[in-house]
Design a protein around this motif. Structure first.
Motif, mmCIF file in Angstrom:
data_model
loop_
_atom_site.group_PDB
_atom_site.id
_atom_site.type_symbol
_atom_site.label_atom_id
_atom_site.label_comp_id
_atom_site.label_asym_id
_atom_site.label_seq_id
_atom_site.Cartn_x
_atom_site.Cartn_y
_atom_site.Cartn_z
ATOM 1 N N LEU A 136 156.109 36.616 55.907
ATOM 2 C CA LEU A 136 156.857 36.020 54.520
ATOM 3 C C LEU A 136 156.878 36.928 53.280
ATOM 4 N N ARG B 144 155.790 39.305 52.260
ATOM 5 C CA ARG B 144 155.992 40.948 51.996
ATOM 6 C C ARG B 144 157.706 40.897 51.967
ATOM 7 N N TYR B 145 158.283 39.952 52.834
ATOM 8 C CA TYR B 145 159.420 40.205 52.727
ATOM 9 C C TYR B 145 160.307 39.324 51.420
ATOM 10 N N GLN B 146 159.703 39.138 51.090
ATOM 11 C CA GLN B 146 159.719 38.306 49.691
ATOM 12 C C GLN B 146 160.715 36.363 50.053
ATOM 13 N N LEU B 147 159.688 36.312 51.193
ATOM 14 C CA LEU B 147 160.630 35.094 51.693
ATOM 15 C C LEU B 147 159.788 33.554 50.439
ATOM 16 N N LEU B 148 158.664 34.032 50.697
ATOM 17 C CA LEU B 148 158.006 32.987 49.920
ATOM 18 C C LEU B 148 157.975 33.314 48.188
ATOM 19 N N THR B 149 157.873 32.668 47.105
ATOM 20 C CA THR B 149 157.205 32.780 46.142
ATOM 21 C C THR B 149 155.440 32.855 46.111
ATOM 22 N N TYR C 136 153.480 29.205 45.771
ATOM 23 C CA TYR C 136 153.566 28.447 47.563
ATOM 24 C C TYR C 136 152.742 29.686 48.155
#
Lengths: 134, 248
Positions: free
Chosen positions: A20, A22-27, A30
């Protein structure tokens, strides 16, 4: 057996978090929190020995104790996320209001500008659209 | 800033998908010689366009934020533009524009900061289903105790507010459920502002959908009681208001 299971579980969670991130879905904030949770799950397998007497004391199996603690931690995370969501809602509201006020102001200024120079084309009209009166 | 100098009252109308009525309401208010600002709360219909055509100033919220947020936006506008009094009014035609002056007059007569238009105060019958009415009575009782005067209709959305309370509303108007009606009334009264109630003619809505089925009434009951329990004991967190109270 449960040690291996917990280890795999923690590893899977860590992989998911890294995916997640790596795909910048989490800052990053977090990511760090969840990696810590994943590491705790993996490591907890090694501590079943310590947990056993405590679990026995309250009439649970060590695995059940771990699940109970994990469940409680997840609840805490959910509450924390609710707080974050509430704050974001408030920020969104503030931004939207400022946007609406600014838009009205621009509209008013544009009207005042076009009233002041009635012969001039509106600012949005393309210059090359026409060559002027033939 | 100065083009509204000397004009004291502005009517704030929050509107979400009220294309059927908003034009007429704006026109009716303007016929009484008052400027109108419509806060288009993320409407998917022509609400904003029609309000603009009817002569209102329109603030367009890009998404639907709810009545509380729409009102705060309107109050921010009123405060920024230097108005002394803002009258909030529904876009569905329930509130009689002719009564706006009555609210303002009551405000001046009573030296009030917040005037609540009381829909039970007129002979015009206004039917509210049983459970809803019951909750409204409880809210009215709590509000009356806070305000130190009788408030029959604590959830009325027809009200007038004047500076410096208007500035407070512009800064931090609550957006959550019942916050925009009941809670704000109690908080204002507790902060030392003068809150009064005056009879106002309120009609059946002329358009839109009324959310008062049995299930909606029950939901209202539960949520309202929750608000009473959760909020009544608490004081408003930002409390500098007490210093700015009525200087009369």
């Amino acid at each position: 057996m449960s040690e291996v299971l917990l280890g795999i579980l923690g590893l899977l969670l860590a992989l998911l978090i890294i995916f997640l991130a790596r795909y910048q879905l989490l800052t990053l904030r977090y990511v760090l929190g969840w990696i810590f949770v994943a590491a705790s799950i993996s490591a907890s397998g090694a501590f079943t020995g310590i947990a056993e007497p405590i679990a026995e004391e309250i009439g649970l199996r060590p695995e059940e104790l771990f699940l109970g603690v994990a469940f409680f931690l997840l609840l805490l995370i959910a509450v924390q996320l609710s707080i974050t969501a509430s704050g974001l809602t408030e920020m969104l509201r503030d931004v939207c209001e400022s946007y609406a006020l600014a838009e009205e102001r621009i509209r008013r200024l544009e009207e005042a500008a076009s009233d002041a120079t009635p012969d001039a084309p509106p600012p949005s009209a393309g210059v090359e659209e026409e060559d002027g009166p033939a | 800033m100065s083009d509204h100098a000397g004009r004291e009252v502005v009517v704030v109308i929050p509107a979400h998908d009220e294309a059927a009525t908003v034009g007429d309401v704006v026109q009716a208010v303007r016929d009484h010689g008052m400027p109108v600002v419509v806060v288009d709360d993320g409407s998917t219909d022509e609400t904003g366009e029609l309000a603009l055509r009817a002569g209102a100033t329109v603030l367009r919220l890009p998404i639907n934020l709810g009545v509380g947020a729409a009102l705060r936006c309107g109050f921010r506008y009123a405060a920024e533009r230097g108005y002394e009094i803002a009258v909030q009014c529904d876009a569905d035609g329930q509130h009689d524009p002719a009564s706006v002056q009555a609210l303002v007059q009551a405000m001046r007569d009573e030296h009030a900061h917040l005037v609540i238009g009381n829909r039970f105060g007129t002979s015009d019958s206004f039917d509210i289903p049983g459970p809803r009415r019951f909750v409204m009575r409880i809210l009215a009782r709590v509000a009356s105790r806070s305000a130190g005067t009788r408030i029959d209709d604590a959830t009325s959305g027809f009200r007038a507010v004047r500076t410096p309370l208007l500035q407070e509303f512009a800064d931090r108007y609550p957006a959550q459920y019942l916050g925009d009606t009941f809670e704000v009334l109690v908080a204002s009264a507790r902060a030392g502002y003068r809150v009064v109630s005056t009879p106002a003619l309120i009609r059946e809505r002329q358009g839109g959908v009324r959310s008062a089925g049995t299930a909606a009434s029950l939901a209202f009951l539960v949520r309202a009681l929750l608000v009473v329990v959760l909020r009544i004991g608490t004081r408003y967190r930002p409390a500098p208001i007490a210093d700015k109270r009525l200087g009369v």
